[in-house]
Design a protein around this motif. Sequence first.
Motif, PDB file in Angstrom:
ATOM      1  N   TRP A  48      -6.824   2.499   2.054  1.00 53.96           N
ATOM      2  CA  TRP A  48      -6.226   1.513   2.954  1.00 53.96           C
ATOM      3  C   TRP A  48      -7.302   0.898   3.843  1.00 53.96           C
ATOM      4  O   TRP A  48      -8.315   1.537   4.138  1.00 53.96           O
ATOM      5  N   TYR A  56       0.864  -1.177   0.000  1.00 54.64           N
ATOM      6  CA  TYR A  56       0.000   0.000   0.000  1.00 54.64           C
ATOM      7  C   TYR A  56       0.904   1.232   0.000  1.00 54.64           C
ATOM      8  O   TYR A  56       1.996   1.212   0.563  1.00 54.64           O
ATOM      9  N   ALA A  94      -4.511   1.804   8.335  1.00 56.06           N
ATOM     10  CA  ALA A  94      -4.299   3.250   8.405  1.00 56.06           C
ATOM     11  C   ALA A  94      -4.126   3.703   9.850  1.00 56.06           C
ATOM     12  O   ALA A  94      -3.283   4.565  10.153  1.00 56.06           O
ATOM     13  N   MET A 111      -4.637   8.018   2.963  1.00 54.26           N
ATOM     14  CA  MET A 111      -4.806   6.576   3.171  1.00 54.26           C
ATOM     15  C   MET A 111      -6.259   6.164   2.963  1.00 54.26           C
ATOM     16  O   MET A 111      -6.740   5.217   3.581  1.00 54.26           O
TER      17      MET A 111
END
Length: 275
Positions: A84, A74, A89, A81
């Motif tokens: 994510w 990622y 995150a 984020m």
Amino acid sequence: MNQPDPTATVTMLEQFVELRVTGRPDVKNKYGSGHIRPSEVSFRYRAGGVRAQVYGRWVRAGGELTDAPCSQDYAAHEGDMTDWPEWLAADAKVHAPAPVLVSPPPDRAAADGDDTLRWLRRESLLVLLTRLQRGRTLTEDDAGMLRQHVETEMCEANVARADAQRLGLMVSEYGEGASQLGDKLREARAVLAEANEVMDLQKEFLGKLRQGVLSAMGHREDEDRADEGQDPCAVCGKDHMVQLLHAIEDADAAWAARFPATPDGPARPGRLPAQ
């Protein structure tokens, strides 16, 4: 004993954090079917963002846990984020290392020439202002230096303001020129459209003329007329000269309807009356 170089700088490029995790929700396998059951997570923190890698075991689409290792990456640029998993995150934010403060600041290491002189001048200015704030009396040399620094900063500010104003004027001129160019382009397109209409009218007129001329020439080969051009054609019984005159009259009427006369004279493409 070696003394440290006061001009040396240290800039942290990357910080790495590796975690062993249990009980975290499975993450969807982005590169195939099934999911990944996390067992380890690593984060790489840089100035422009953070990268993460989730490592674990592959879980089949039906929910069966396998021994097959699986991982996926990622990336979050500037801290974004949104794509994510929520828990990943949250871990990235919790375990983010504290900012590393270095001295002198990184911009000094990158500065050179005028930028270096400006940085040194402002550092000296801050020292002098701090002395005044603490109630200390400046020496004559310090006072002269303070005045010189302030005048230099004022001069640079005036130059920067003048440059900004000049840049603003240039942008305005370029914008006005682009607007005028757009107007000229629209006028040219209008003239081109009118010229195309004129060509259509002329093609229609020439087509009628061509048809009449071909008929007259073809029929004249089959007959001998004493008064050519006045009597009707002996083959078709039509007066081809009258046909040509009618074609000319039709073309003139079509022209006048599309391009009416103007106060300056007969209309032509580019000089049409306002609609």
